[in-house]
Design a protein around this motif. Sequence first.
Motif, PDB file in Angstrom:
ATOM      1  N   LEU A  68       0.824  -1.201   0.000  1.00 38.63           N
ATOM      2  CA  LEU A  68       0.000   0.000   0.000  1.00 38.63           C
ATOM      3  C   LEU A  68       0.865   1.260   0.000  1.00 38.63           C
ATOM      4  O   LEU A  68       0.565   2.232  -0.683  1.00 38.63           O
ATOM      5  CB  LEU A  68      -0.907   0.010   1.236  1.00 38.63           C
ATOM      6  N   GLY A  69       1.942   1.228   0.772  1.00 37.96           N
ATOM      7  CA  GLY A  69       2.818   2.389   0.846  1.00 37.96           C
ATOM      8  C   GLY A  69       3.431   2.681  -0.512  1.00 37.96           C
ATOM      9  O   GLY A  69       3.452   3.834  -0.971  1.00 37.96           O
ATOM     10  N   ALA A  70       3.927   1.645  -1.173  1.00 42.23           N
ATOM     11  CA  ALA A  70       4.532   1.825  -2.496  1.00 42.23           C
ATOM     12  C   ALA A  70       3.488   2.325  -3.481  1.00 42.23           C
ATOM     13  O   ALA A  70       3.750   3.219  -4.300  1.00 42.23           O
ATOM     14  CB  ALA A  70       5.112   0.488  -2.973  1.00 42.23           C
ATOM     15  N   MET A  71       2.286   1.741  -3.396  1.00 40.40           N
ATOM     16  CA  MET A  71       1.214   2.152  -4.301  1.00 40.40           C
ATOM     17  C   MET A  71       0.897   3.638  -4.107  1.00 40.40           C
ATOM     18  O   MET A  71       0.758   4.385  -5.085  1.00 40.40           O
ATOM     19  CB  MET A  71      -0.022   1.289  -4.020  1.00 40.40           C
ATOM     20  N   ILE A  72       0.832   4.082  -2.850  1.00 38.94           N
ATOM     21  CA  ILE A  72       0.549   5.491  -2.568  1.00 38.94           C
ATOM     22  C   ILE A  72       1.651   6.369  -3.157  1.00 38.94           C
ATOM     23  O   ILE A  72       1.392   7.389  -3.807  1.00 38.94           O
ATOM     24  CB  ILE A  72       0.435   5.721  -1.039  1.00 38.94           C
ATOM     25  N   ASN A  73       2.891   5.947  -2.952  1.00 35.68           N
ATOM     26  CA  ASN A  73       4.016   6.726  -3.475  1.00 35.68           C
ATOM     27  C   ASN A  73       3.969   6.863  -4.989  1.00 35.68           C
ATOM     28  O   ASN A  73       4.135   7.953  -5.536  1.00 35.68           O
ATOM     29  CB  ASN A  73       5.335   6.060  -3.072  1.00 35.68           C
ATOM     30  N   GLN A  74       3.752   5.714  -5.659  1.00 32.75           N
ATOM     31  CA  GLN A  74       3.740   5.750  -7.122  1.00 32.75           C
ATOM     32  C   GLN A  74       2.580   6.576  -7.650  1.00 32.75           C
ATOM     33  O   GLN A  74       2.736   7.400  -8.558  1.00 32.75           O
ATOM     34  CB  GLN A  74       3.670   4.332  -7.676  1.00 32.75           C
ATOM     35  N   ALA A  75       1.402   6.364  -7.055  1.00 36.32           N
ATOM     36  CA  ALA A  75       0.225   7.115  -7.498  1.00 36.32           C
ATOM     37  C   ALA A  75       0.448   8.606  -7.274  1.00 36.32           C
ATOM     38  O   ALA A  75       0.088   9.438  -8.117  1.00 36.32           O
ATOM     39  CB  ALA A  75      -1.016   6.629  -6.746  1.00 36.32           C
ATOM     40  N   GLY A  76       1.093   8.942  -6.155  1.00 44.52           N
ATOM     41  CA  GLY A  76       1.370  10.338  -5.858  1.00 44.52           C
ATOM     42  C   GLY A  76       2.291  10.942  -6.900  1.00 44.52           C
ATOM     43  O   GLY A  76       2.068  12.054  -7.379  1.00 44.52           O
TER      44      GLY A  76
END
Lengths: 265, 276
Positions: free
Chosen positions: B228-236
């Motif tokens: 989830l953290g990586a997903m948030i970072n990439q989406a950001g």
Amino acid sequence: MIAKLEAQDVRLDYLQPRSNSQLRALAGIDLKVMDGEFVSIVGPSGCGKTTFLSVVDGLIPASAGRILVDGRVVTKPGPDRAVVFQDASLLPWRTVLGNVRYGLECLKVGAREAKERATHFINLVGLSGFEDHYPYELSGGMQQRVNLARALVVDPKILLMDEPFASLDAQTREVMQEELLQIWLKAKKTVLFVTHQIDEAIYLSDRVIVFSGRPGRVKQSIPVTIERPRRLAVKREAHFHGIEDAIWSLIEEDVRAERNQVTLT
Amino acid sequence: MPAAVRAYLAHERVILGTLMVLLLLIAWEGLERGWWADALRPLLGDSAQRLRLKPIFISSPTLIAAAAFRMFFVTGEIWRDLAWSSAGYLLGLVLAVAIGIPLGLAGGWYRRLSYAVQPFLAALNATPQVAFLPLIIIWVGTGLSERVLIIFLLAVLPLAINAHAAVRTTDPRLIKVAGSFGASEWQLFRTIILPSSVPFLLAGLRLAIGRGMIGVVVGEIYGSAAGLGAMINQAGARFQTDRVFVGVLTIVAAGVILVEVVQRIERRVEIWRTPA
Ligand SMILES: Nc1ncnc2c1ncn2[C@@H]1O[C@H](COP(=O)(O)OP(=O)(O)OP(=O)(O)O)[C@@H](O)[C@H]1O
Ligand SMILES: [Mg+2]
């Protein structure tokens, strides 16, 4: 005949960490209690009665002097002694049954026997039906009765009782006093009983020990020669009042002396 | 009292809470759709346009809901991230409980041990633990152990500190009772220290749950393949604001659920407490 319980020149100094000084609570207590004797201790508040019971139990090591039970020196608590604490000190997360059973668990008594014995003493102190209640659901007096049952259940030879009936109403107190005398007679216990109520001390005891103000000393030992079994009515007899007055004036001296000290300093 | 008022008072907590959330959602939706800009135009003129925000900037509840639906039920991509993050999170939390609580209890019990670990606890407590992340990466690289370690580091302190305080604040009168009945040291620990510590330990666990969540996000900043953290970072980084919100809200929901579970346990365990 050797005493059941003997205190030889017991002194106790509390270390006061904040001022790094010593506070003398007991200044040489000498006391002999015979097997089966019922002895009360009275004295002004703060004179070291609770402290003395703790030393006798072995919870606090004496700074000097020693405690003997059956002629043998004791330095730590043992199943031959049990304390009824001044504040009920019940385990709040245990029910009445769980609290009364506590001492038996420490002695590794089997669960079945522990429950039976605990139930017996819960009935004895008049709390049957409250086995599954938690301490917060009990009145102060009921908590104190659990405290009493918790000490009785381990069947100690010596009972150390610290104002056990102080929070009871007058009627319950008298019932409990009689119960205690019955238990004492039947089970042949030796009792050291601290109280502020002089009439209670006289009614129950073979002997009343009067402590001096702090630091505690044995000021006088007064035998109570009233014949047993005692009816409640003896509390209204002249002889009873005579002893009561004698004890009163002994304590009064110290209370006055202490108050004068306070106003002088 | 009218029946309607009575019904309201009976559920005041739920009604007020829901109402506030709804108001926020409507205000938010209105910012993205320009409702407020249009409504206030007659009053404010062109400057009302400032109340019309780009979806890339703020997204909106409906956009987020749509993205969430897609990610959970259409592509199902988020489940992999969820599983990936949960694995690291649970491992880190379990490790923190398994080490922090015994360490704290022992420290409260043995004065010498307390003196020995105190400097480390004090230092660790005074630093933002995420500052250790670069060191952790140097030592173990990026990957599961890195994520577990940072979550552990974040979660272990409240557990250890609470366990320590729990032992130190045990009612001395109860310790006397145990001593008077000749309880052994182990019996004293099991019958007095431990039960009176339970409320502290559970409170520490609640704190640890929240702090561990920080680790989920920061632990996946560098070179994490999923989570989830990586997903948030990439989406950001790609300005997919709706996806960022889906990730954040998923973490919030997980935290709320875990804390609720602990609170239920607390209520269960503490039936002996005086009801306030
Ligand atoms: N843990 C302690 N540390 C330091 N001083 C103490 C401690 N416990 C008691 N004292 C002091 O020792 C003295 C005796 O206290 P103790 O509790 O034995 O009195 P007491 O006779 O039982 O009084 P009361 O009748 O009010 O219960 C008091 O002056 C008290 O201030
Ligand atoms: Mg006392």
